[in-house]
Scaffold this motif. Sequence first.
Motif, PDB file in Angstrom:
ATOM      1  N   ASP A  42       0.820  -1.205   0.000  1.00 19.58           N
ATOM      2  CA  ASP A  42       0.000   0.000   0.000  1.00 19.58           C
ATOM      3  C   ASP A  42       0.860   1.264   0.000  1.00 19.58           C
ATOM      4  OD1 ASP A  42       0.830   0.016   2.630  1.00 19.58           O
ATOM      5  OD2 ASP A  42      -1.167  -0.123   3.489  1.00 19.58           O
ATOM      6  N   CYS A  43       2.161   1.087  -0.324  1.00 20.78           N
ATOM      7  CA  CYS A  43       3.081   2.220  -0.358  1.00 20.78           C
ATOM      8  C   CYS A  43       2.927   3.045  -1.633  1.00 20.78           C
ATOM      9  CB  CYS A  43       4.514   1.733  -0.192  1.00 20.78           C
ATOM     10  SG  CYS A  43       4.971   0.417  -1.339  1.00 20.78           S
ATOM     11  N   ASN A  44       2.502   2.432  -2.726  1.00 24.19           N
ATOM     12  CA  ASN A  44       2.304   3.135  -3.994  1.00 24.19           C
ATOM     13  C   ASN A  44       1.036   2.630  -4.665  1.00 24.19           C
ATOM     14  OD1 ASN A  44       4.781   4.747  -4.199  1.00 24.19           O
ATOM     15  ND2 ASN A  44       5.810   2.766  -4.299  1.00 24.19           N
ATOM     16  N   SER A  45       0.243   3.557  -5.124  1.00 25.15           N
ATOM     17  CA  SER A  45      -0.981   3.189  -5.819  1.00 25.15           C
ATOM     18  C   SER A  45      -0.685   2.894  -7.289  1.00 25.15           C
ATOM     19  CB  SER A  45      -1.996   4.328  -5.728  1.00 25.15           C
ATOM     20  OG  SER A  45      -3.109   4.058  -6.550  1.00 25.15           O
ATOM     21  N   PRO A  46      -1.283   1.856  -7.861  1.00 25.89           N
ATOM     22  CA  PRO A  46      -1.095   1.578  -9.290  1.00 25.89           C
ATOM     23  C   PRO A  46      -1.973   2.440 -10.197  1.00 25.89           C
ATOM     24  CG  PRO A  46      -2.481  -0.105  -8.325  1.00 25.89           C
ATOM     25  CD  PRO A  46      -2.042   0.796  -7.195  1.00 25.89           C
ATOM     26  N   THR A  47      -2.771   3.320  -9.621  1.00 28.42           N
ATOM     27  CA  THR A  47      -3.765   4.071 -10.404  1.00 28.42           C
ATOM     28  C   THR A  47      -3.162   4.813 -11.583  1.00 28.42           C
ATOM     29  OG1 THR A  47      -5.231   4.277  -8.510  1.00 28.42           O
ATOM     30  CG2 THR A  47      -5.549   5.861 -10.289  1.00 28.42           C
ATOM     31  N   GLN A  48      -2.176   5.653 -11.358  1.00 27.78           N
ATOM     32  CA  GLN A  48      -1.639   6.458 -12.456  1.00 27.78           C
ATOM     33  C   GLN A  48      -0.930   5.604 -13.486  1.00 27.78           C
ATOM     34  OE1 GLN A  48      -2.471   9.786 -12.834  1.00 27.78           O
ATOM     35  NE2 GLN A  48      -1.795   9.233 -14.886  1.00 27.78           N
ATOM     36  N   VAL A  49      -0.192   4.591 -13.048  1.00 23.86           N
ATOM     37  CA  VAL A  49       0.501   3.704 -13.982  1.00 23.86           C
ATOM     38  C   VAL A  49      -0.511   2.992 -14.875  1.00 23.86           C
ATOM     39  CG1 VAL A  49       1.918   1.616 -14.157  1.00 23.86           C
ATOM     40  CG2 VAL A  49       2.517   3.381 -12.513  1.00 23.86           C
ATOM     41  N   VAL A  50      -1.605   2.495 -14.289  1.00 22.56           N
ATOM     42  CA  VAL A  50      -2.636   1.805 -15.064  1.00 22.56           C
ATOM     43  C   VAL A  50      -3.272   2.758 -16.072  1.00 22.56           C
ATOM     44  CG1 VAL A  50      -4.924   0.717 -14.904  1.00 22.56           C
ATOM     45  CG2 VAL A  50      -3.082   0.002 -13.377  1.00 22.56           C
ATOM     46  N   LYS A  51      -3.579   3.973 -15.639  1.00 30.57           N
ATOM     47  CA  LYS A  51      -4.170   4.953 -16.562  1.00 30.57           C
ATOM     48  C   LYS A  51      -3.198   5.300 -17.687  1.00 30.57           C
ATOM     49  CE  LYS A  51      -7.515   7.072 -13.470  1.00 30.57           C
ATOM     50  NZ  LYS A  51      -8.025   8.338 -12.932  1.00 30.57           N
ATOM     51  N   ASP A  52      -1.926   5.444 -17.351  1.00 30.77           N
ATOM     52  CA  ASP A  52      -0.919   5.739 -18.376  1.00 30.77           C
ATOM     53  C   ASP A  52      -0.800   4.603 -19.381  1.00 30.77           C
ATOM     54  OD1 ASP A  52      -0.435   8.145 -17.087  1.00 30.77           O
ATOM     55  OD2 ASP A  52       1.457   7.497 -16.170  1.00 30.77           O
ATOM     56  N   ILE A  53      -0.764   3.360 -18.903  1.00 30.77           N
ATOM     57  CA  ILE A  53      -0.678   2.206 -19.801  1.00 30.77           C
ATOM     58  C   ILE A  53      -1.931   2.124 -20.673  1.00 30.77           C
ATOM     59  CG2 ILE A  53      -0.626  -0.323 -19.903  1.00 30.77           C
ATOM     60  CD1 ILE A  53       1.174  -0.199 -17.360  1.00 30.77           C
ATOM     61  N   ALA A  54      -3.093   2.365 -20.087  1.00 29.94           N
ATOM     62  CA  ALA A  54      -4.339   2.350 -20.876  1.00 29.94           C
ATOM     63  C   ALA A  54      -4.278   3.417 -21.968  1.00 29.94           C
ATOM     64  CB  ALA A  54      -5.539   2.567 -19.965  1.00 29.94           C
ATOM     65  N   GLY A  55      -3.753   4.591 -21.642  1.00 31.30           N
ATOM     66  CA  GLY A  55      -3.608   5.651 -22.639  1.00 31.30           C
ATOM     67  C   GLY A  55      -2.663   5.263 -23.761  1.00 31.30           C
ATOM     68  N   LEU A  56      -1.551   4.625 -23.411  1.00 28.29           N
ATOM     69  CA  LEU A  56      -0.602   4.162 -24.435  1.00 28.29           C
ATOM     70  C   LEU A  56      -1.214   3.067 -25.301  1.00 28.29           C
ATOM     71  CD1 LEU A  56       2.657   4.055 -22.275  1.00 28.29           C
ATOM     72  CD2 LEU A  56       2.142   5.657 -24.138  1.00 28.29           C
ATOM     73  N   ALA A  57      -1.932   2.144 -24.678  1.00 31.28           N
ATOM     74  CA  ALA A  57      -2.599   1.076 -25.441  1.00 31.28           C
ATOM     75  C   ALA A  57      -3.640   1.663 -26.388  1.00 31.28           C
ATOM     76  CB  ALA A  57      -3.251   0.073 -24.486  1.00 31.28           C
ATOM     77  N   LEU A  58      -4.372   2.636 -25.898  1.00 31.22           N
ATOM     78  CA  LEU A  58      -5.392   3.299 -26.732  1.00 31.22           C
ATOM     79  C   LEU A  58      -4.739   3.927 -27.957  1.00 31.22           C
ATOM     80  CD1 LEU A  58      -8.300   4.312 -27.137  1.00 31.22           C
ATOM     81  CD2 LEU A  58      -7.728   6.229 -25.671  1.00 31.22           C
ATOM     82  N   LYS A  59      -3.636   4.651 -27.759  1.00 37.51           N
ATOM     83  CA  LYS A  59      -2.937   5.280 -28.881  1.00 37.51           C
ATOM     84  C   LYS A  59      -2.399   4.232 -29.849  1.00 37.51           C
ATOM     85  CE  LYS A  59      -1.796   9.456 -26.442  1.00 37.51           C
ATOM     86  NZ  LYS A  59      -0.820  10.175 -25.644  1.00 37.51           N
ATOM     87  N   ALA A  60      -1.862   3.138 -29.332  1.00 37.17           N
ATOM     88  CA  ALA A  60      -1.315   2.075 -30.190  1.00 37.17           C
ATOM     89  C   ALA A  60      -2.404   1.428 -31.035  1.00 37.17           C
ATOM     90  CB  ALA A  60      -0.608   1.031 -29.342  1.00 37.17           C
ATOM     91  N   PHE A  61      -3.564   1.170 -30.446  1.00 31.96           N
ATOM     92  CA  PHE A  61      -4.653   0.518 -31.186  1.00 31.96           C
ATOM     93  C   PHE A  61      -5.336   1.481 -32.143  1.00 31.96           C
ATOM     94  CE2 PHE A  61      -4.071  -2.762 -28.074  1.00 31.96           C
ATOM     95  CZ  PHE A  61      -4.396  -3.928 -28.758  1.00 31.96           C
ATOM     96  N   GLU A  62      -5.353   2.758 -31.832  1.00 30.92           N
ATOM     97  CA  GLU A  62      -5.971   3.743 -32.721  1.00 30.92           C
ATOM     98  C   GLU A  62      -5.171   3.910 -34.001  1.00 30.92           C
ATOM     99  OE1 GLU A  62      -6.472   7.212 -30.203  1.00 30.92           O
ATOM    100  OE2 GLU A  62      -8.611   6.765 -30.015  1.00 30.92           O
ATOM    101  N   LYS A  63      -3.862   3.677 -33.940  1.00 33.73           N
ATOM    102  CA  LYS A  63      -3.012   3.819 -35.116  1.00 33.73           C
ATOM    103  C   LYS A  63      -3.213   2.705 -36.113  1.00 33.73           C
ATOM    104  CE  LYS A  63       0.621   6.455 -32.856  1.00 33.73           C
ATOM    105  NZ  LYS A  63       2.025   6.472 -32.419  1.00 33.73           N
ATOM    106  N   LYS A  64      -3.758   1.579 -35.671  1.00 35.06           N
ATOM    107  CA  LYS A  64      -3.943   0.417 -36.555  1.00 35.06           C
ATOM    108  C   LYS A  64      -5.143   0.574 -37.438  1.00 35.06           C
ATOM    109  CE  LYS A  64      -1.496  -2.846 -33.743  1.00 35.06           C
ATOM    110  NZ  LYS A  64      -1.476  -4.107 -33.089  1.00 35.06           N
TER     111      LYS A  64
END
Length: 125
Positions: A103-125
């Motif tokens: 509980d020292c670090n929340s995964p929230t921002q990392v998950v949102k960042d990865i989702a954003g990168l995945a979204l950009k990668a799939f939109e380019k296809k």
Amino acid sequence: MHNKNDFSIPFSSGALMSTVDDMLIWQNALNNQLLLKSATIKKAFASYKLNSGEKFTYGYGWHLKDIDGVATREHGGSIFGFKTMGVYIPDLDIYVLGLSNCDCNSPTQVVKDIAGLALKAFEKK
């Protein structure tokens, strides 16, 4: 007197254990209407207006947000020693999960960042 880390205190949230595989099964069951009727799913993922006119974007347990204008369904949580975050992008069937046993670090921002990168990668296809 209960220990502050007694998982019986938060009742069911302290008694749940899951993996990313379990969560994918859960997401697929929602997508395939195995858990809820389509009418209930439609209500669950709709935003509503409060009596004040303010838009309410929390639908039956999911935060209804967006990444760059693309709709997402998000939910996170935490309990003694654990933090989680999930972002689902229904238009592209992208599901990003972060599960932490610290509980020292929340995964929230990392998950949102990865989702954003995945979204950009799939939109380019």
